[in-house]
Write a protein that holds these residues in place. Structure first.
Motif, PDB file in Angstrom:
ATOM      1  N   LYS A 179       0.825  -1.208   0.000  1.00 21.42           N
ATOM      2  CA  LYS A 179       0.000   0.000   0.000  1.00 21.42           C
ATOM      3  C   LYS A 179       0.858   1.256   0.000  1.00 21.42           C
ATOM      4  O   LYS A 179       0.488   2.275  -0.617  1.00 21.42           O
ATOM      5  CB  LYS A 179      -0.917  -0.011   1.233  1.00 21.42           C
ATOM      6  CG  LYS A 179      -1.874   1.166   1.323  1.00 21.42           C
ATOM      7  CD  LYS A 179      -2.903   1.139   0.220  1.00 21.42           C
ATOM      8  CE  LYS A 179      -3.917   2.259   0.371  1.00 21.42           C
ATOM      9  NZ  LYS A 179      -4.896   2.286  -0.740  1.00 21.42           N
ATOM     10  N   LEU A 180       2.011   1.206   0.671  1.00 19.94           N
ATOM     11  CA  LEU A 180       2.818   2.413   0.863  1.00 19.94           C
ATOM     12  C   LEU A 180       4.067   2.451  -0.015  1.00 19.94           C
ATOM     13  O   LEU A 180       4.878   3.362   0.136  1.00 19.94           O
ATOM     14  CB  LEU A 180       3.258   2.509   2.326  1.00 19.94           C
ATOM     15  CG  LEU A 180       2.141   2.614   3.370  1.00 19.94           C
ATOM     16  CD1 LEU A 180       2.735   2.613   4.768  1.00 19.94           C
ATOM     17  CD2 LEU A 180       1.313   3.873   3.154  1.00 19.94           C
ATOM     18  N   ARG A 181       4.252   1.480  -0.909  1.00 21.14           N
ATOM     19  CA  ARG A 181       5.523   1.411  -1.636  1.00 21.14           C
ATOM     20  C   ARG A 181       5.748   2.607  -2.552  1.00 21.14           C
ATOM     21  O   ARG A 181       6.892   2.935  -2.871  1.00 21.14           O
ATOM     22  CB  ARG A 181       5.607   0.114  -2.445  1.00 21.14           C
ATOM     23  CG  ARG A 181       4.555  -0.046  -3.508  1.00 21.14           C
ATOM     24  CD  ARG A 181       4.746  -1.334  -4.255  1.00 21.14           C
ATOM     25  NE  ARG A 181       3.688  -1.541  -5.229  1.00 21.14           N
ATOM     26  CZ  ARG A 181       3.812  -2.288  -6.290  1.00 21.14           C
ATOM     27  NH1 ARG A 181       4.960  -2.891  -6.532  1.00 21.14           N
ATOM     28  NH2 ARG A 181       2.803  -2.438  -7.130  1.00 21.14           N
ATOM     29  N   GLN A 182       4.676   3.285  -2.995  1.00 26.35           N
ATOM     30  CA  GLN A 182       4.824   4.469  -3.831  1.00 26.35           C
ATOM     31  C   GLN A 182       4.742   5.757  -3.018  1.00 26.35           C
ATOM     32  O   GLN A 182       4.813   6.846  -3.592  1.00 26.35           O
ATOM     33  CB  GLN A 182       3.735   4.481  -4.913  1.00 26.35           C
ATOM     34  CG  GLN A 182       3.738   3.266  -5.831  1.00 26.35           C
ATOM     35  CD  GLN A 182       5.013   3.133  -6.641  1.00 26.35           C
ATOM     36  OE1 GLN A 182       5.716   4.115  -6.876  1.00 26.35           O
ATOM     37  NE2 GLN A 182       5.330   1.912  -7.067  1.00 26.35           N
ATOM     38  N   SER A 183       4.585   5.637  -1.700  1.00 22.49           N
ATOM     39  CA  SER A 183       4.454   6.822  -0.860  1.00 22.49           C
ATOM     40  C   SER A 183       5.815   7.445  -0.578  1.00 22.49           C
ATOM     41  O   SER A 183       6.857   6.819  -0.758  1.00 22.49           O
ATOM     42  CB  SER A 183       3.767   6.459   0.462  1.00 22.49           C
ATOM     43  OG  SER A 183       2.499   5.884   0.235  1.00 22.49           O
ATOM     44  N   HIS A 184       5.797   8.677  -0.119  1.00 21.80           N
ATOM     45  CA  HIS A 184       7.038   9.369   0.235  1.00 21.80           C
ATOM     46  C   HIS A 184       7.647   8.706   1.474  1.00 21.80           C
ATOM     47  O   HIS A 184       6.927   8.278   2.379  1.00 21.80           O
ATOM     48  CB  HIS A 184       6.751  10.843   0.514  1.00 21.80           C
ATOM     49  CG  HIS A 184       7.969  11.699   0.548  1.00 21.80           C
ATOM     50  ND1 HIS A 184       8.771  11.801   1.677  1.00 21.80           N
ATOM     51  CD2 HIS A 184       8.550  12.484  -0.394  1.00 21.80           C
ATOM     52  CE1 HIS A 184       9.774  12.617   1.427  1.00 21.80           C
ATOM     53  NE2 HIS A 184       9.666  13.043   0.164  1.00 21.80           N
ATOM     54  N   PRO A 185       8.981   8.595   1.541  1.00 22.71           N
ATOM     55  CA  PRO A 185       9.621   7.958   2.708  1.00 22.71           C
ATOM     56  C   PRO A 185       9.244   8.586   4.043  1.00 22.71           C
ATOM     57  O   PRO A 185       9.267   7.901   5.077  1.00 22.71           O
ATOM     58  CB  PRO A 185      11.115   8.137   2.420  1.00 22.71           C
ATOM     59  CG  PRO A 185      11.207   8.228   0.934  1.00 22.71           C
ATOM     60  CD  PRO A 185       9.962   8.928   0.487  1.00 22.71           C
ATOM     61  N   VAL A 186       8.885   9.876   4.031  1.00 23.99           N
ATOM     62  CA  VAL A 186       8.496  10.524   5.286  1.00 23.99           C
ATOM     63  C   VAL A 186       7.278   9.830   5.903  1.00 23.99           C
ATOM     64  O   VAL A 186       7.149   9.745   7.130  1.00 23.99           O
ATOM     65  CB  VAL A 186       8.199  12.017   5.036  1.00 23.99           C
ATOM     66  CG1 VAL A 186       7.600  12.671   6.267  1.00 23.99           C
ATOM     67  CG2 VAL A 186       9.465  12.748   4.608  1.00 23.99           C
ATOM     68  N   LEU A 192       5.832   1.769   8.440  1.00 17.63           N
ATOM     69  CA  LEU A 192       6.363   0.407   8.474  1.00 17.63           C
ATOM     70  C   LEU A 192       7.000   0.095   9.825  1.00 17.63           C
ATOM     71  O   LEU A 192       6.872  -1.024  10.340  1.00 17.63           O
ATOM     72  CB  LEU A 192       7.384   0.219   7.357  1.00 17.63           C
ATOM     73  CG  LEU A 192       6.819   0.182   5.938  1.00 17.63           C
ATOM     74  CD1 LEU A 192       7.931   0.125   4.911  1.00 17.63           C
ATOM     75  CD2 LEU A 192       5.877  -1.006   5.753  1.00 17.63           C
ATOM     76  N   ALA A 193       7.698   1.072  10.406  1.00 12.10           N
ATOM     77  CA  ALA A 193       8.293   0.861  11.728  1.00 12.10           C
ATOM     78  C   ALA A 193       7.209   0.615  12.779  1.00 12.10           C
ATOM     79  O   ALA A 193       7.364  -0.252  13.658  1.00 12.10           O
ATOM     80  CB  ALA A 193       9.152   2.059  12.116  1.00 12.10           C
ATOM     81  N   ALA A 194       6.121   1.358  12.700  1.00  6.04           N
ATOM     82  CA  ALA A 194       5.013   1.156  13.637  1.00  6.04           C
ATOM     83  C   ALA A 194       4.365  -0.211  13.425  1.00  6.04           C
ATOM     84  O   ALA A 194       3.980  -0.885  14.394  1.00  6.04           O
ATOM     85  CB  ALA A 194       3.979   2.268  13.463  1.00  6.04           C
ATOM     86  N   THR A 195       4.259  -0.640  12.169  1.00  5.54           N
ATOM     87  CA  THR A 195       3.687  -1.958  11.882  1.00  5.54           C
ATOM     88  C   THR A 195       4.548  -3.067  12.458  1.00  5.54           C
ATOM     89  O   THR A 195       4.045  -4.012  13.083  1.00  5.54           O
ATOM     90  CB  THR A 195       3.550  -2.148  10.356  1.00  5.54           C
ATOM     91  OG1 THR A 195       2.724  -1.115   9.819  1.00  5.54           O
ATOM     92  CG2 THR A 195       2.929  -3.501  10.037  1.00  5.54           C
ATOM     93  N   VAL A 196       5.863  -2.980  12.272  1.00  6.31           N
ATOM     94  CA  VAL A 196       6.775  -3.990  12.818  1.00  6.31           C
ATOM     95  C   VAL A 196       6.709  -4.006  14.339  1.00  6.31           C
ATOM     96  O   VAL A 196       6.694  -5.080  14.968  1.00  6.31           O
ATOM     97  CB  VAL A 196       8.212  -3.708  12.336  1.00  6.31           C
ATOM     98  CG1 VAL A 196       9.208  -4.608  13.068  1.00  6.31           C
ATOM     99  CG2 VAL A 196       8.320  -3.926  10.833  1.00  6.31           C
ATOM    100  N   THR A 197       6.646  -2.838  14.951  1.00  8.45           N
ATOM    101  CA  THR A 197       6.570  -2.757  16.415  1.00  8.45           C
ATOM    102  C   THR A 197       5.289  -3.406  16.935  1.00  8.45           C
ATOM    103  O   THR A 197       5.311  -4.173  17.912  1.00  8.45           O
ATOM    104  CB  THR A 197       6.640  -1.291  16.870  1.00  8.45           C
ATOM    105  OG1 THR A 197       7.827  -0.689  16.355  1.00  8.45           O
ATOM    106  CG2 THR A 197       6.651  -1.201  18.387  1.00  8.45           C
ATOM    107  N   PHE A 198       4.174  -3.115  16.281  1.00  7.01           N
ATOM    108  CA  PHE A 198       2.899  -3.699  16.699  1.00  7.01           C
ATOM    109  C   PHE A 198       2.904  -5.222  16.544  1.00  7.01           C
ATOM    110  O   PHE A 198       2.466  -5.954  17.448  1.00  7.01           O
ATOM    111  CB  PHE A 198       1.766  -3.091  15.868  1.00  7.01           C
ATOM    112  CG  PHE A 198       0.450  -3.802  16.024  1.00  7.01           C
ATOM    113  CD1 PHE A 198      -0.313  -3.651  17.164  1.00  7.01           C
ATOM    114  CD2 PHE A 198      -0.010  -4.648  15.016  1.00  7.01           C
ATOM    115  CE1 PHE A 198      -1.528  -4.313  17.312  1.00  7.01           C
ATOM    116  CE2 PHE A 198      -1.225  -5.310  15.149  1.00  7.01           C
ATOM    117  CZ  PHE A 198      -1.983  -5.155  16.302  1.00  7.01           C
ATOM    118  N   LEU A 199       3.408  -5.711  15.410  1.00 15.38           N
ATOM    119  CA  LEU A 199       3.431  -7.154  15.182  1.00 15.38           C
ATOM    120  C   LEU A 199       4.379  -7.852  16.155  1.00 15.38           C
ATOM    121  O   LEU A 199       4.083  -8.948  16.641  1.00 15.38           O
ATOM    122  CB  LEU A 199       3.853  -7.440  13.742  1.00 15.38           C
ATOM    123  CG  LEU A 199       2.874  -6.978  12.656  1.00 15.38           C
ATOM    124  CD1 LEU A 199       3.455  -7.212  11.273  1.00 15.38           C
ATOM    125  CD2 LEU A 199       1.529  -7.707  12.792  1.00 15.38           C
TER     126      LEU A 199
END
Length: 301
Positions: A179-186, A192-199
């Motif tokens: 979903k976010l691969r075309q989004s700005h890195p900001v 993605l960091a929040a997703t990894v932390t939650f998982l």
């Protein structure tokens, strides 16, 4: 807290060394060699060494250092945010490399090179981290050296449940990544960091929440308590299935394997107007207008 400060300094040192390797490789190597090999080597080394030190804090910190899971989760979020910002496009994860291959974004040779680089550097990261622990700079490292020879499996639930947990983590992670691969890195990096932390917080007690086959191989396959086939089912086949499911759900197809969209109907971008033909029938023959004669008929609605 002195031990925690040493670990934080170790994180900074690892990121700095790997960043220097990336910059040096970018100057000396061709863009192809850098993209397929050098940045994957540096990214995998950085991820493995940081993860092993953080995992040591997770296991020993609560009773050996007196800090709770909030400190570890904060460090995890910050580390993955730094990784996302510094990796320069490297994945350091075989399932991400395979996803790029299935999306026709990477060739077979480039994908194979990335996988070999990830496996080699994960193994090197594990070896270098063990040497660093042998220096026993903190009491955490002393305890780690004492318990390391008798490390136990990170699978703390039934095998089918463990495979489902790893597959579900990979599914959610790849769905967010797609979903976010075309989004700005900001926006992409902290998400993605929040997703990894939650998982990691949710699935960590069951399997360690690796959802990265190369990282799991380096970190836990040598531990006793589970067979090699058990590890493969949980940490290889689980994440691979999760990635394929996320890709199929997001795309509706797998471009490398088949082009037909199985889930979503694709609407045409352009609308083709339908021609309206008006014919006046008189008897069995159509009546044609004579040249210069005006027609009083109105077009059909």
């Amino acid at each position: 807290m002195a031990g925690l400060n040493v670990s934080i300094a170790f994180f900074f040192l690892v990121v700095a060394v790997c960043q220097a390797l990336r910059q040096l490789s970018k100057r000396l190597l061709s863009p192809g060699a850098y993209g397929c090999l050098a940045r994957e080597l540096a990214g995998s080394l950085q991820l493995c060494m940081s993860f092993l030190e953080l995992r040591m804090l997770v296991e020993i910190g609560p009773w050996g250092g007196g800090f709770g899971p909030d400190v570890v989760l904060t460090l995890l979020f910050l580390l993955f945010a730094v990784h996302g910002a510094s990796f320069d496009g490297a994945s350091a994860n075989p399932t991400i490399s395979l996803q790029e291959f299935l999306l026709l974004e990477s060739s077979l040779a480039a994908t194979a090179t990335k996988l070999l680089a990830q496996g080699a550097r994960m193994g090197m990261g594990w070896a270098v981290t063990k040497i660093y622990w042998s220096w026993e700079l903190t009491q955490f490292h002393l305890i780690q050296n004492l318990i390391a020879p008798e490390c136990s499996s990170t699978i703390h639930t039934a095998l089918h449940h463990a495979a489902f947990v790893e597959g579900s983590c990979a599914f959610l992670f790849h769905l967010v990544l797609l979903k976010l691969r075309q989004s700005h890195p900001v926006y992409r990096v902290p998400a993605l960091a929040a997703t990894v932390t939650f998982l990691s917080y949710t699935a960590g007690p069951y399997t360690g929440a690796f959802f990265n086959p190369a990282l799991a191989t380096a970190a836990t396959f040598h531990c006793s308590g589970s067979s090699l086939w058990d590890y493969i089912r949980v940490y290889w086949l689980g994440p691979l299935t999760g990635m394929l499911t996320a890709l199929l759900l997001f795309q509706g197809n797998i471009p490398r394997l088949f082009q037909k969209n199985l889930l979503y109907r694709q609407k045409s971008k352009y609308k083709v107007p339908k021609a309206k033909v008006v014919a006046h029938v008189e008897g069995d023959e159509p009546q044609r207008k004579r040249k210069g004669e005006k027609s009083n008929s109105k077009p059909c609605a």
